[in-house]
Design a protein around this motif. Structure first.
Motif, short mmCIF file in Angstrom:
data_model
loop_
_atom_site.label_atom_id
_atom_site.label_comp_id
_atom_site.label_asym_id
_atom_site.label_seq_id
_atom_site.Cartn_x
_atom_site.Cartn_y
_atom_site.Cartn_z
N ILE A 229 -50.45 -49.41 -39.97
CA ILE A 229 -49.74 -48.68 -41.02
C ILE A 229 -49.42 -49.64 -42.17
CG2 ILE A 229 -48.72 -47.00 -39.46
CD1 ILE A 229 -46.45 -49.57 -40.81
N ALA B 226 -43.54 -44.36 -39.88
CA ALA B 226 -44.96 -44.21 -40.21
C ALA B 226 -45.77 -44.05 -38.94
CB ALA B 226 -45.44 -45.42 -41.00
N ASP B 227 -46.41 -42.91 -38.81
CA ASP B 227 -47.31 -42.68 -37.68
C ASP B 227 -48.63 -43.40 -37.94
OD1 ASP B 227 -45.59 -41.02 -36.19
OD2 ASP B 227 -46.13 -39.30 -37.43
N ALA B 228 -49.25 -43.86 -36.86
CA ALA B 228 -50.52 -44.56 -36.99
C ALA B 228 -51.59 -43.60 -37.50
CB ALA B 228 -50.93 -45.15 -35.65
N PRO B 229 -52.29 -43.97 -38.57
CA PRO B 229 -53.34 -43.09 -39.09
C PRO B 229 -54.63 -43.24 -38.27
CG PRO B 229 -53.17 -45.03 -40.45
CD PRO B 229 -52.10 -45.14 -39.42
N ASN C 252 -55.34 -42.05 -33.91
CA ASN C 252 -54.03 -42.67 -34.16
C ASN C 252 -54.02 -44.12 -33.71
OD1 ASN C 252 -53.11 -40.25 -35.17
ND2 ASN C 252 -52.22 -39.61 -33.24
N PRO D 107 -45.79 -45.16 -33.37
CA PRO D 107 -45.34 -45.13 -34.77
C PRO D 107 -44.45 -46.34 -35.05
CG PRO D 107 -44.22 -43.44 -33.49
CD PRO D 107 -45.23 -44.07 -32.58
#
Length: 174
Positions: A116, A105-108, A112, A88
């Motif tokens: 971001i 922000a967590d990696a989408p 994951n 993140p």
């Protein structure tokens, strides 16, 4: 007689439509000028932080042994095993050593593994300030991996944008 009755109904319907449209347009006209809208007070400025970046990998790539490769199906035999997960990203904005903004922000993505995007704006009082930005994109490191500090003077209604350039991994102001 019937024709005359229909004409009267149509005339009344037409007049009612004209009245309704006029009333609607009067309401739209009123709200387009009143009440007055001010995005900022007379003594405020805006700082926008824009970051588009992919965090560091959570796990490093490892080489598989020959035995591990033979256990895998033929279509999955790759020498390197690289997990896709990313760390993140934490962005912290400090103004005169006081925290103003903190965004994690967590990696989408399904694994994951994507970058971001952070785009945040904050209102601050105009004047002379010390701006500090700290960013951490690696969960294995405590504290910040990228830092930026600058003395700024903001005039009322000024908009300062702080961008993160991912190619040379530096912050820049515009």
């Amino acid at each position: 007689m019937i024709l005359r009755g229909r004409m009267m109904v149509r005339a009344k319907r037409f007049l009612f439509q004209v009245f309704n449209y006029s009333l609607f347009m009067a309401v739209v006209w009123y709200f387009s000028f009143s009440p007055p809208y001010h995005r900022l007070d007379d003594h405020e400025a805006v700082i926008t932080v824009a970051v588009s970046h992919a965090g560091k990998r959570i796990h490093e790539c490892t080489k598989r042994t020959q035995e591990e490769l033979l256990k895998l199906p033929p279509n999955m035999r790759k020498l390197n095993d690289c997990p896709r997960g990313r760390s993140p990203v934490t962005v912290e904005l400090l103004l005169d050593s006081k925290p103003v903004l903190k965004e994690i922000a967590d990696a989408p993505g399904f694994y994951n593994d994507q970058g971001i995007d952070i785009f945040e704006s904050v209102k601050i009082p105009s004047g002379r300030h010390t701006l500090e930005l700290k960013m951490n994109d690696d969960i294995h490191i405590k504290g910040s991996t990228h830092q930026f500090s600058k003395n700024i003077t903001l005039t009322p209604a000024q908009h300062l944008v702080v961008l993160f350039n991912a190619t040379d991994e530096t912050f820049k102001t515009k």
